[in-house]
Structure formats: structure tokens, C-alpha cells
Design a protein around this motif. Structure first.
Motif, short mmCIF file in Angstrom:
data_model
loop_
_atom_site.label_atom_id
_atom_site.label_comp_id
_atom_site.label_asym_id
_atom_site.label_seq_id
_atom_site.Cartn_x
_atom_site.Cartn_y
_atom_site.Cartn_z
N ASN A 131 31.99 6.54 54.30
CA ASN A 131 33.19 5.94 54.89
C ASN A 131 34.37 6.90 54.92
N ASP A 132 34.09 8.19 54.84
CA ASP A 132 35.14 9.21 54.95
C ASP A 132 35.69 9.18 56.37
N PRO A 133 36.99 8.89 56.54
CA PRO A 133 37.54 8.78 57.89
C PRO A 133 37.46 10.08 58.68
N LEU A 134 37.39 11.23 58.02
CA LEU A 134 37.27 12.50 58.73
C LEU A 134 35.80 12.77 59.08
N PHE A 135 34.93 12.71 58.10
CA PHE A 135 33.51 13.01 58.32
C PHE A 135 32.87 12.01 59.28
N VAL A 136 33.16 10.74 59.09
CA VAL A 136 32.58 9.70 59.95
C VAL A 136 33.42 9.49 61.20
N TYR A 159 27.02 9.60 50.61
CA TYR A 159 27.41 9.06 49.31
C TYR A 159 28.37 7.91 49.56
N PRO A 160 28.30 6.85 48.77
CA PRO A 160 29.21 5.73 48.99
C PRO A 160 30.65 6.11 48.67
N ASP A 162 34.97 6.76 50.46
CA ASP A 162 35.80 7.10 51.61
C ASP A 162 36.64 8.36 51.39
N GLN A 163 36.26 9.18 50.41
CA GLN A 163 37.02 10.39 50.11
C GLN A 163 36.45 11.59 50.87
N HIS A 164 37.33 12.49 51.28
CA HIS A 164 36.88 13.67 52.01
C HIS A 164 36.45 14.77 51.05
N TYR A 165 37.35 15.22 50.18
CA TYR A 165 37.04 16.31 49.25
C TYR A 165 36.52 15.74 47.92
N PHE A 166 35.45 15.00 47.97
CA PHE A 166 34.99 14.32 46.75
C PHE A 166 34.34 15.25 45.74
N ALA A 167 33.98 16.48 46.14
CA ALA A 167 33.30 17.39 45.23
C ALA A 167 34.24 18.43 44.62
N ASP A 168 35.54 18.29 44.82
CA ASP A 168 36.53 19.21 44.26
C ASP A 168 37.16 18.55 43.04
N SER A 169 36.77 19.00 41.86
CA SER A 169 37.20 18.36 40.61
C SER A 169 38.69 18.51 40.32
N SER A 170 39.39 19.34 41.07
CA SER A 170 40.83 19.53 40.82
C SER A 170 41.70 18.59 41.66
N LEU A 171 41.07 17.72 42.44
CA LEU A 171 41.82 16.85 43.34
C LEU A 171 41.65 15.38 42.96
N SER A 173 40.84 13.03 44.84
CA SER A 173 39.72 12.48 45.61
C SER A 173 38.36 12.72 44.95
N TYR A 174 38.34 13.43 43.86
CA TYR A 174 37.09 13.79 43.17
C TYR A 174 36.30 12.56 42.73
N ASP A 175 35.00 12.60 42.99
CA ASP A 175 34.09 11.55 42.54
C ASP A 175 33.02 12.21 41.69
N ALA A 176 33.11 12.05 40.38
CA ALA A 176 32.22 12.75 39.45
C ALA A 176 30.76 12.36 39.66
N GLY A 177 30.48 11.08 39.86
CA GLY A 177 29.10 10.64 40.04
C GLY A 177 28.48 11.21 41.30
N ALA A 178 29.21 11.13 42.41
CA ALA A 178 28.70 11.67 43.68
C ALA A 178 28.51 13.18 43.57
N THR A 179 29.43 13.85 42.88
CA THR A 179 29.33 15.31 42.76
C THR A 179 28.14 15.71 41.90
N ARG A 180 27.85 14.96 40.84
CA ARG A 180 26.66 15.26 40.03
C ARG A 180 25.40 15.19 40.88
N LEU A 181 25.29 14.14 41.70
CA LEU A 181 24.12 13.98 42.55
C LEU A 181 24.08 15.08 43.61
N LEU A 182 25.21 15.36 44.23
CA LEU A 182 25.29 16.45 45.21
C LEU A 182 24.85 17.76 44.58
N THR A 183 25.36 18.07 43.39
CA THR A 183 25.03 19.33 42.72
C THR A 183 23.54 19.41 42.41
N ARG A 184 22.96 18.32 41.96
CA ARG A 184 21.52 18.29 41.67
C ARG A 184 20.72 18.60 42.94
#
Length: 193
Positions: A131-136, A159-160, A162-171, A173-184
Motif C-alpha cells: 500500500n505504498d502510495p509511491l510504489f503502488v 510486504y503489508p 504503506d511506507q516507502h523507505y521501510f528498510a531504512d532503520s534511521s527513518l 518509516s522503518y518496519d523492523a519485521g518487514a526488513t528482517r524478512l527482506l534481508t533474509r
């Protein structure tokens, strides 16, 4: 182990981009993180895009492409959002690409924004929130689906959220769960290339 050229997003080379790269390095991969903005970082996407446009959109993308001239040909090209532009151009046009990783953005492989057809034998993963308004909303998800439909060894991961930069831990918008799965998933990809 893989060698990766990772381009930052429109906010610049943030501590979160560094942290993501460090996480991949901890698994033994060689990660290059060039700074296209010469140390500048921004607080909003609009500020970052204003800087990119002021500097020259094409010029900024081509600056990223030229950075690859100093590196071997056998690279995985990766990018966060704006960083997907040089990463995707390199993956599609520079000989020797061994893979591509696109986070929060994707360009089509046909039509006016395309760099041409996808090169045979180059695997690719695209990651974004459903549901990222930019990506979608701006059509990147459609470009990603086109790649998955037409390219062997192409994957789209949604990933469920609506955040754009969800994998940037300094922002925020960071989503730790989504980023763990992305990183794996990214580490599995890098182990295969």
C-alpha cells in the motif's frame, strides 16, 4: 560471496542505508555504497527530489552509472527508490551483471521509461509495500509485475504496509519485521548468484 553496488535513495546516504549494507557485509558480501549527494542528506523525499532535479535528474542517474566504471563487471546492482534508476540501468545495459535488487521502486522494461529488454540470465528481486502510495500509486508495482511475467528468475515481494523507505532503520518509516524478512530474502539471493 557476492559483490554488490548499492545506491541510496533520495534522502541520501543515511545511517539506515549504511546499516543495511553493514548487515549484508556481516554475511561476507562485499558492498559498495557510493554517495551520489556528496554527503548531503535530506529530511523529506520532496527535499531530496528537489536537490536531484536542481542537480539534473539525468546527470545524477549517470553519475551513479559512471561509478561502476571503477568496479568489476560481475556485480549485483541494487538500489533504494531513486537508487534503482542507476542500478536498473546498469543491470540492463552493462555486461556482466550477475543480479539485481530493487527496493521501493522499479522501472518498466518496455515503453518510454525502459532501458530496453531485460538481459538473459540475470536474476532480479523487487521489494515494496503493498500500500505504498509511491510504489503502488505511481506504477512501479506494474513495472515489477511486467518483469516477473517476462523474465526468468524474477521475483516480486510485497510486504503489508504503506511506507516507502521501510528498510531504512534511521527513518520513522522503518518496519523492523518487514526488513528482517527482506534481508533474509536478499541474503538467500546473494548466496545463489
Amino acid at each position: 560471496m557476492a559483490e554488490v553496488l548499492l545506491f541510496h535513495h533520495a534522502l541520501g546516504l543515511t545511517p539506515g542505508v549504511h546499516a543495511f549494507a553493514d548487515g549484508l557485509r556481516a554475511s561476507g558480501h562485499s558492498i559498495h555504497t557510493p554517495d551520489l549527494f556528496d554527503g548531503r542528506t535530506f529530511q523529506s523525499i520532496d527535499e531530496g527530489l528537489a536537490y536531484i532535479n536542481e542537480s539534473g535528474f539525468e546527470k545524477m542517474r549517470e553519475r551513479g552509472v559512471r561509478i561502476a566504471d571503477e568496479l568489476p563487471f560481475e556485480l549485483v546492482y541494487a538500489g533504494f527508490s531513486f537508487g534503482v534508476l542507476p542500478a536498473q540501468k546498469l543491470a540492463q545495459t552493462r555486461p556482466g551483471a550477475v543480479g539485481a535488487l530493487f527496493f521501493h521502486s522499479c522501472l518498466p522494461i518496455t515503453g518510454p521509461w525502459s532501458f530496453g529488454p531485460w538481459p538473459p540470465g540475470v536474476p532480479v528481486q523487487v521489494h515494496g509495500m503493498d500500500n505504498d502510495p509511491l510504489f503502488v500509486g505511481e506504477g512501479d508495482i506494474d513495472a515489477a509485475r511486467e518483469i516477473v511475467e517476462k523474465v526468468e528468475n524474477a521475483e516480486l515481494f510485497l510486504y503489508p504496509g504503506d511506507q516507502h523507505y521501510f528498510a531504512d532503520s534511521s527513518l520513522p518509516s522503518y518496519d523492523a519485521g518487514a526488513t528482517r524478512l527482506l534481508t533474509r530474502r536478499v541474503l538467500g539471493f546473494l548466496d545463489r548468484v
